[in-house]
Design a protein around this motif. Structure first.
Motif, PDB file in Angstrom:
ATOM      1  N   GLU A 414      -4.258  -1.691  -2.549  1.00 26.46           N
ATOM      2  CA  GLU A 414      -4.398  -0.511  -3.413  1.00 26.46           C
ATOM      3  C   GLU A 414      -5.660   0.266  -3.038  1.00 26.46           C
ATOM      4  O   GLU A 414      -5.650   1.504  -3.016  1.00 26.46           O
ATOM      5  CB  GLU A 414      -4.455  -0.925  -4.890  1.00 26.46           C
ATOM      6  N   ALA A 417      -5.090   2.078   0.184  1.00 25.47           N
ATOM      7  CA  ALA A 417      -4.186   3.221  -0.009  1.00 25.47           C
ATOM      8  C   ALA A 417      -4.916   4.454  -0.503  1.00 25.47           C
ATOM      9  O   ALA A 417      -4.423   5.583  -0.355  1.00 25.47           O
ATOM     10  CB  ALA A 417      -3.069   2.843  -0.980  1.00 25.47           C
ATOM     11  N   LEU A 454       3.258   1.457   1.202  1.00 24.75           N
ATOM     12  CA  LEU A 454       2.351   2.220   0.353  1.00 24.75           C
ATOM     13  C   LEU A 454       2.978   3.587   0.098  1.00 24.75           C
ATOM     14  O   LEU A 454       3.289   4.310   1.047  1.00 24.75           O
ATOM     15  CB  LEU A 454       0.986   2.387   1.027  1.00 24.75           C
ATOM     16  N   ASN A 455       3.131   3.957  -1.165  1.00 28.30           N
ATOM     17  CA  ASN A 455       3.698   5.260  -1.533  1.00 28.30           C
ATOM     18  C   ASN A 455       2.572   6.135  -2.080  1.00 28.30           C
ATOM     19  O   ASN A 455       2.075   5.904  -3.183  1.00 28.30           O
ATOM     20  CB  ASN A 455       4.808   5.083  -2.570  1.00 28.30           C
ATOM     21  N   ILE A 456       2.196   7.148  -1.325  1.00 32.17           N
ATOM     22  CA  ILE A 456       1.027   7.962  -1.669  1.00 32.17           C
ATOM     23  C   ILE A 456       1.334   8.958  -2.781  1.00 32.17           C
ATOM     24  O   ILE A 456       0.417   9.533  -3.388  1.00 32.17           O
ATOM     25  CB  ILE A 456       0.492   8.682  -0.409  1.00 32.17           C
ATOM     26  N   SER A 457       2.592   9.168  -3.085  1.00 26.38           N
ATOM     27  CA  SER A 457       2.927  10.051  -4.213  1.00 26.38           C
ATOM     28  C   SER A 457       2.705   9.361  -5.552  1.00 26.38           C
ATOM     29  O   SER A 457       2.665  10.011  -6.595  1.00 26.38           O
ATOM     30  CB  SER A 457       4.372  10.523  -4.106  1.00 26.38           C
ATOM     31  N   LYS A 458       2.529   8.063  -5.542  1.00 25.40           N
ATOM     32  CA  LYS A 458       2.267   7.312  -6.766  1.00 25.40           C
ATOM     33  C   LYS A 458       0.792   7.454  -7.145  1.00 25.40           C
ATOM     34  O   LYS A 458      -0.064   7.762  -6.307  1.00 25.40           O
ATOM     35  CB  LYS A 458       2.597   5.841  -6.562  1.00 25.40           C
ATOM     36  N   ARG A 463       0.123   2.254  -5.849  1.00 27.80           N
ATOM     37  CA  ARG A 463       0.758   2.727  -4.616  1.00 27.80           C
ATOM     38  C   ARG A 463       1.424   1.622  -3.803  1.00 27.80           C
ATOM     39  O   ARG A 463       2.187   1.910  -2.884  1.00 27.80           O
ATOM     40  CB  ARG A 463      -0.268   3.462  -3.753  1.00 27.80           C
ATOM     41  N   LYS A 537       5.713   8.856   1.206  1.00 24.41           N
ATOM     42  CA  LYS A 537       5.359   9.736   0.084  1.00 24.41           C
ATOM     43  C   LYS A 537       6.593   9.996  -0.775  1.00 24.41           C
ATOM     44  O   LYS A 537       7.721   9.719  -0.382  1.00 24.41           O
ATOM     45  CB  LYS A 537       4.792  11.053   0.601  1.00 24.41           C
TER      46      LYS A 537
END
Length: 537
Positions: A414, A417, A454-458, A463, A537
């Motif tokens: 985290e 990220a 890892l989802n950077i839109s979260k 993330r 993302k």
């Protein structure tokens, strides 16, 4: 009338004195004006700075020259000396003596090659090394001797130079390198010594040379970093009375023409790309010298020729370094080049996978993490030399196997990220906090032995949307052994989840050497990528 006029001019000249303080900082072993990865010419290096210093001395009567730390470490030139020539005099000290520094400050990277190398560099240097807050653990006195110096100018002007160093060094450095030392809080030590110097010495100018930087925006006072205490320059200016000039470093920023709470501040970047200068005008009123004017500036070294005497003094060191760098190591079958630094950090690639593979092979750990330290990393070509290795793995790190929980791993991911953010169009970009005030690409880790997304839109802290070990969800309460470099294992980069965790294995060999040995043993390395992680993302 002519006699009276000449006498008035003489009196005025005697009542005004100009002093110039010249500053180098974070030279990091850069002497020759070249890039070691390809030996192409570069507008940097201490040899160029030495020419600029000589010119300033020729044009000004009263000049003080100070180095502000991170001087003896940082290039293949210094690495080769520390590994293979340490029985010789330190080439950086040879150059410092030639330039004629008045004082030097201990930087955090001064310890990287161990105390033997550092102590020898200090002993051979003609100038005093100042570090008021680095104490001998036994005597409780400053380890390097003098906490400050007094320079006498013209002849009744006293200039005090106090040296302090970021006390955060125990969070980065290998414990056995600093086992005999105590690091006092730099801010508090500065406060105490500034008071002492004013009471005992009564200087006309008090300079604090601090191997540390600014934790806040110079204009607004808003924090510019997580306030770990690593940098305390802003607090020094705001909270400590009696500082006229604060020379800073560590962050590799370019700061000049600035004042903080009436304190003139300066920072010179890194690798000898500029020479810092503080111009002080003192005027005598009622038989007392006072500062009339004080301002800082940066003198670029672009176009300045290298000092041939400097290059000649250490040419034997450089020649042996270059021969070592061109030594063939092995071959790569496939593509292990870095084509784009951003792409390398968005999805798994052969180069990062290889570094992690070396780390797990050497230690026997199943999980590993590493970084792409800087955006100039080119990866490995098909024919590898030592030059390729030390150009990509630029730090003298060693390896530690740390026992952590699954929860620690998730928290570390985290944090890593946070390196990314989204621009207004929704594109993934580098979080500006990792670029300014100092590039910190080395705080972004990439892992092997686990699978993750890892989802950077979260939102930050949420993330990590997938995290598996051996094709099953990673258990947060289970313990795992992870190999990482000693900097990260100590919590460097605010990875506090790794601090004070059990060290299962400690490999006291530089990672660059481990990489070279791994390739030498196998001769040919196949470039592979298993795509165990990605950023979306």
């Amino acid at each position: 009338m002519d006699y009276i006029k000449r006498r008035l001019i003489t009196l005025n000249q005697n009542n005004i004195v100009n002093v110039n303080i010249l500053l180098t900082s974070d030279i990091h072993g850069a002497v020759y004006p070249i890039h070691y990865q390809n030996n192409e010419k570069a507008e940097l290096g201490l040899a160029k700075v030495a020419t600029q210093i000589a010119q300033e001395r020729a044009n000004n009567d009263h000049v003080l020259v100070i180095d502000n730390g991170d001087f003896i470490q940082g290039t293949p030139f210094t690495y080769y000396y520390a590994k293979y020539m340490r029985n010789e005099e330190n080439p950086m000290s040879i150059i410092a003596n030639h330039i004629g520094y008045d004082a030097a400050i201990i930087g955090n990277h001064e310890f990287n090659y161990g105390m033997d190398v550092l102590n020898k560099a200090v002993a051979y240097a003609n100038m005093p090394y100042l570090a008021a807050n680095i104490m001998n653990k036994q005597t409780k006195k400053p380890y390097f001797g003098k906490p400050y110096i007094i320079k006498h100018i013209h002849p009744d002007i006293k200039i005090a130079v106090l040296g302090v160093t970021t006390h955060y060094i125990p969070n980065w450095e290998q414990p056995h390198h600093i086992k005999d030392l105590l690091f006092e809080n730099a801010l508090e030590a500065t406060r105490q010594w500034v008071t002492y110097i004013h009471e005992q010495e009564q200087p006309h100018v008090l300079i604090v040379a601090y191997h540390g930087g600014f934790e806040c925006d110079l204009q607004t006072g808003e924090p510019t970093e997580i306030l770990t205490g690593e940098n305390q320059g802003y607090a020094m200016c705001q909270e400590i009375e009696g500082i006229d000039i604060l020379l800073t470093g560590h962050q590799h920023r370019y700061i000049a023409h600035e004042k903080v709470n009436s304190v003139t501040v300066l920072q010179t970047g890194s690798n000898g790309r500029s020479l810092g200068k503080v111009h002080v005008t003192l005027i005598k009123k009622q038989n007392q010298w006072m500062i009339k004017e004080c301002y800082s500036e940066l003198l670029p070294i672009e176009g300045i020729p290298a000092d041939r005497a400097v290059l000649s003094l250490v040419s034997a060191y450089e020649q042996q370094t270059q021969e070592w760098l061109d030594k063939p190591i092995g071959t790569i079958a496939g593509d292990m080049l870095i084509h784009d630094a951003m792409e390398t950090r968005l999805r798994d690639c052969a180069f990062i996978e290889f570094i992690n593979k070396v780390q797990t092979d050497v230690t026997g750990a199943n999980i590993s993490c590493t970084s792409l330290f800087h955006n100039e990393s080119s990866g490995f070509p098909n024919e590898i030399t030592m030059r390729d290795i030390v150009s990509n793995y630029i730090y003298p790190n060693t390896l530690k196997v740390v026992r952590v929980t699954g929860k620690d791993i998730k928290e570390a991911l985290e944090l890593t990220a946070e390196y990314f953010s989204l621009d207004p169009d929704g594109n993934i970009i580098v979080n500006p906090a990792y670029i300014e005030p100092k590039p910190q690409h080395y705080h972004y880790d990439m892992w092997e032995g686990i699978s993750y997304i890892l989802n950077i839109s979260k939102p930050v802290g949420e993330r990590v949307v997938s995290l598996q070990y051996e094709e099953a969800p990673l258990h947060l309460d289970q313990e795992y052994d992870v190999v990482m470099n000693n900097y990260r294992a100590s919590g460097g980069g605010n990875y506090v989840m790794f601090q004070n965790k059990p060290i299962i294995k400690d490999i006291q060999i530089d990672i660059s050497e481990l990489i070279a040995n791994y390739i030498l043993e196998r001769k040919t390395i196949k470039a592979t990528t298993n795509y165990n992680w990605k950023v979306v993302k």
